[in-house]
Design a protein around this motif. Structure first.
Motif, PDB file in Angstrom:
ATOM      1  N   SER A 229       0.833  -1.198   0.000  1.00 55.16           N
ATOM      2  CA  SER A 229       0.000   0.000   0.000  1.00 55.16           C
ATOM      3  C   SER A 229       0.871   1.252   0.000  1.00 55.16           C
ATOM      4  O   SER A 229       1.392   1.662   1.034  1.00 55.16           O
ATOM      5  N   ARG A 231       1.272   5.393  -1.779  1.00 50.79           N
ATOM      6  CA  ARG A 231       0.404   6.512  -2.122  1.00 50.79           C
ATOM      7  C   ARG A 231       0.819   7.077  -3.468  1.00 50.79           C
ATOM      8  O   ARG A 231       2.001   7.278  -3.740  1.00 50.79           O
ATOM      9  N   ARG A 267      -5.292   1.580  -7.975  1.00 54.82           N
ATOM     10  CA  ARG A 267      -6.250   0.998  -7.040  1.00 54.82           C
ATOM     11  C   ARG A 267      -6.167  -0.525  -7.070  1.00 54.82           C
ATOM     12  O   ARG A 267      -6.186  -1.186  -6.028  1.00 54.82           O
ATOM     13  N   ASP A 271      -2.639   0.421  -4.035  1.00 54.18           N
ATOM     14  CA  ASP A 271      -2.087   1.712  -3.630  1.00 54.18           C
ATOM     15  C   ASP A 271      -3.219   2.700  -3.352  1.00 54.18           C
ATOM     16  O   ASP A 271      -4.294   2.614  -3.947  1.00 54.18           O
ATOM     17  N   GLN A 272      -2.945   3.651  -2.471  1.00 53.74           N
ATOM     18  CA  GLN A 272      -3.911   4.702  -2.182  1.00 53.74           C
ATOM     19  C   GLN A 272      -3.694   5.855  -3.141  1.00 53.74           C
ATOM     20  O   GLN A 272      -2.563   6.222  -3.437  1.00 53.74           O
ATOM     21  N   ASP A 274      -4.568   9.834  -4.226  1.00 54.02           N
ATOM     22  CA  ASP A 274      -5.063  11.173  -3.888  1.00 54.02           C
ATOM     23  C   ASP A 274      -5.059  12.015  -5.150  1.00 54.02           C
ATOM     24  O   ASP A 274      -4.274  11.770  -6.074  1.00 54.02           O
ATOM     25  N   ALA A 288      -7.056   9.935   0.351  1.00 52.10           N
ATOM     26  CA  ALA A 288      -7.080   8.660   1.087  1.00 52.10           C
ATOM     27  C   ALA A 288      -8.146   7.715   0.576  1.00 52.10           C
ATOM     28  O   ALA A 288      -8.946   7.188   1.329  1.00 52.10           O
ATOM     29  N   THR A 289      -8.137   7.482  -0.727  1.00 52.43           N
ATOM     30  CA  THR A 289      -9.155   6.620  -1.322  1.00 52.43           C
ATOM     31  C   THR A 289      -8.509   5.343  -1.842  1.00 52.43           C
ATOM     32  O   THR A 289      -7.563   5.400  -2.609  1.00 52.43           O
ATOM     33  N   GLN A 290      -9.025   4.197  -1.400  1.00 56.37           N
ATOM     34  CA  GLN A 290      -8.528   2.915  -1.884  1.00 56.37           C
ATOM     35  C   GLN A 290      -9.686   1.966  -2.187  1.00 56.37           C
ATOM     36  O   GLN A 290      -9.478   0.865  -2.654  1.00 56.37           O
ATOM     37  N   LEU A 294     -13.446   4.697  -5.641  1.00 57.17           N
ATOM     38  CA  LEU A 294     -12.390   5.617  -6.076  1.00 57.17           C
ATOM     39  C   LEU A 294     -12.729   6.297  -7.388  1.00 57.17           C
ATOM     40  O   LEU A 294     -12.769   7.532  -7.475  1.00 57.17           O
TER      41      LEU A 294
END
Length: 435
Positions: A229, A231, A267, A271-272, A274, A288-290, A294
């Motif tokens: 995970s 970003r 996704r 991975d998150q 932004d 902070a969307t996973q 998304l």
């Protein structure tokens, strides 16, 4: 207001006046009588018409549609009066909503409700609002009508095409290959705990788990796998340079396509993602969307964005990224390779951003510049065209070199392959273990 039928009757009255003068009747007297009769008929007809101001109007139907597709919004009209209405209704929208200009003509009995569907095929992305609804109510004789305007608010959000989703199967297939190779190669090199195993000569003694060793009586080693995970931050430059049209669309639309494809693949990689859209102020943020929501959230956030005719404040963008992203991330900045924008705005603050994050600068290459530089020198004016194209390309190369010296990867590709190449760069970083 009088109708065309009233004008026709007035014309007939004029003919009658002419004949009256031939027969010796005073024309003024005949004209006055006819005018009074016609005026009385018009007033009577108007009084018998249903009052359009008392009609009740409301909308229902679609609130979103993808650019290039069609949808429907229904206008409901209710007649609460005691008189039937002979109505002519025009449901107006902004031109880019793609609505028909044809008015609706109907007879609406007292207390009845009519549903009037309007087909919409938008030609531009963003929020397309409905304009006023104009209602004309005609009298039973057809000599006069009453007219009123109604505000019936409704907004249709036109989402980006996301044509680059056609590349998803290929990118996801490559992602599975990359993840498989990383899992095999990366064990013992990451930061997420994997399994305990017995120590073998050559292993890093710093990975020995002394508690497990004491429990089992054998030297046990902790193994690690690469962190899954991470970003990914997509930064959309919505300043003046994003308004430049490359092909048939603004540069901002090509950046949106690339950001959506990258987010979809990231996704799936766990991975998150932004997203920050900004020029001299922040226009949209998705953080902070996973989850599976998304893409809908991203599409809804970028749909209303439009280029702003201002210089982009890269210091604002940098501070926003540094404030929101404490952990080392991949930051993809979708902007333009223009010395005036990047040389004076981004380069001074880039070292601070590159020190904390891995930065990619993604710019759509305008093929028109290449064609301009290759202009055949057949006429005196062609020399200036070729020189302008060559100078523009040289400026792009100069700014790309300056960015690279700051540890930034520059992606400069034509619009038709831009989204695919940006996602390829992300997958290359994952495959090489640099993400």
């Amino acid at each position: 207001m009088p109708t065309a039928r009233t004008a026709a009757l007035a014309a007939l009255g004029t003919v009658g006046v002419i004949f009256g003068s031939i027969l010796g009747v005073y024309p003024s007297a005949v004209f006055a009588v006819l005018l009074v009769l016609l005026a009385l008929l018009v007033l009577l007809d108007r009084s018998l018409a249903a009052d359009p101001r008392r009609l009740t109007l409301a909308r229902s139907g679609a609130t979103t549609v993808r650019l290039g597709e069609s949808t429907q919004v229904t206008l409901s009209v209710r007649n609460p009066t005691q008189r039937p209405g002979e109505l002519l209704i025009r449901d107006a929208w902004v031109p880019s909503a793609g609505a028909s200009d044809e008015p609706y003509q109907l007879r609406l009995p007292a207390g009845a409700t009519a549903l009037l569907p309007t087909a919409l095929t938008p030609t531009r992305r963003g929020d397309r609002p409905a304009a006023r609804v104009t209602v004309r109510s005609r009298g039973p004789f057809g000599l006069a009508f009453r007219q009123a305007d109604h505000d019936v608010p409704w907004t249709l959000r036109v989402l980006p095409r996301f044509a680059s989703r056609k590349h998803l199967p290929e990118k996801l297939s490559r992602l599975r290959t990359v993840e498989g190779a990383t899992a095999i190669r990366g064990r013992g090199q990451g930061s997420e705990f994997d399994v305990l195993r017995e120590y073998v000569p050559g292993d890093d003694v710093r990975s020995i788990d002394w508690r497990a060793t004491a429990r089992r009586g054998d030297v046990m080693l902790r193994t690690w796998r690469p962190e899954r995970s991470r970003r990914v931050v997509c930064v959309l430059d919505t300043g003046r340079t994003s308004a430049v049209r490359v092909g048939d669309e603004p540069r901002l639309d090509a950046a949106m396509e690339a950001a959506l494809l990258l987010a979809a693949v990231a996704r799936e990689a766990g991975d998150q993602v932004d997203l920050i859209a900004a020029d001299h102020r922040v226009r949209a943020v998705v953080t902070a969307t996973q989850s599976r929501s998304l893409l809908p959230r991203l599409v809804d956030a970028v749909a209303p964005l439009q280029p702003a005719m201002v210089e982009t404040d890269f210091e604002l963008i940098t501070s926003e990224v540094l404030r929101r992203e404490r952990k080392r991330s991949l930051v993809v900045v979708f902007t333009a390779l223009e010395p005036g924008a990047l040389g004076e705005g981004l380069l001074p603050v880039l070292p601070k951003l590159a020190a904390r994050h891995r930065v990619l600068i993604a710019a759509v290459h305008d093929h028109a510049l290449t064609e301009l530089a290759a202009t055949p020198l057949d006429a005196p004016g062609d020399v200036y065209a070729a020189a302008a194209g060559t100078r523009a390309l040289a400026d792009r190369e100069r700014i790309a070199s300056a960015l690279s010296r700051n540890g930034v990867t520059v992606l400069d590709f034509p619009a038709d392959v831009f989204a695919s190449r940006v996602t390829d760069a992300y997958l290359d970083l994952k495959a090489s273990g640099k993400l």
